[in-house]
Scaffold this active site. Sequence first.
Site, PDB file in Angstrom:
ATOM      1  N   GLU A   1       1.274  -0.977   0.337  1.00 50.28           N
ATOM      2  CA  GLU A   1       0.341  -0.305   0.102  1.00 50.28           C
ATOM      3  C   GLU A   1       1.085   1.671  -0.201  1.00 50.28           C
ATOM      4  OE1 GLU A   1      -2.864   2.715   3.360  1.00 50.28           O
ATOM      5  OE2 GLU A   1      -2.844   0.566   3.448  1.00 50.28           O
TER       6      GLU A   1
ATOM      7  N   LYS B   1     -11.084  -1.882   6.300  1.00 53.95           N
ATOM      8  CA  LYS B   1      -9.701  -1.377   7.179  1.00 53.95           C
ATOM      9  C   LYS B   1     -10.078  -0.359   8.701  1.00 53.95           C
ATOM     10  CE  LYS B   1      -6.511   2.365   6.803  1.00 53.95           C
ATOM     11  NZ  LYS B   1      -5.708   2.978   6.279  1.00 53.95           N
TER      12      LYS B   1
ATOM     13  N   ARG C   1       0.305  10.547  -0.120  1.00 51.33           N
ATOM     14  CA  ARG C   1       1.201  11.068   1.550  1.00 51.33           C
ATOM     15  C   ARG C   1       2.755  11.954   0.942  1.00 51.33           C
ATOM     16  NH1 ARG C   1       0.694   8.249   7.303  1.00 51.33           N
ATOM     17  NH2 ARG C   1      -1.216   6.926   6.698  1.00 51.33           N
TER      18      ARG C   1
END
Length: 205
Positions: free
Chosen positions: A41, A128, A45
């Site tokens: 993943e 999640k 960011r």
Amino acid sequence: MTSIDALMRSVPVIPVLVVEDVRDAEPIARALVEGGLTALEVTLRTPAALDVIRAMSRVEGAVVGAGTVLNVKDLDAAIGAGAKFIVSPGLTRPLTEAAIASGIPYLPGVATAADIMRGLDFGLDRFKFFPAESSGGIKALKALAGPFGQVRFCPTGGITEVTAPDWLALKPVLCVGGSWVVPAGHPQPDAIRHLAQAAAKLRPA
């Protein structure tokens, strides 16, 4: 394209990656895959994130997804960069509708029963649990999972190599998200490979 369920079952730990320099992408991905962690993943960011997804996708065996996907614009950009799955910290109608329409495996974040119920309304049952530790940890997840027997989770946020086995021992947990596998700073492929090998063995028998 694999389902989100199959992806979650493929590895006990999904590395959550914040990569600043695209030059680090392939060495990190290669070390993780060699260590036995194939679902990666890449969080959106950093300015380099989309290029990192492209670069990591060139590594044989790597299934590269995008995390910190916040809206439809992020979704489109991630899919355009070659992301094979999408992870979001929350669950919103616009993003969820767009993700489902795209057909890409999608793992939205939940922290409450209401979040889970909204996801179920969309036909989703894989989530999640985020932020896992600060949302109440294992005790909170056990309580949340009780009314939702068909739901399975990937807890992420504050989980460490030490605490991961406790999470993975829970029936509703298929995998965990963890950033410890790739420590901050200049990547050291040998160290990453060893951490990945240890993480890949964390799933209970």
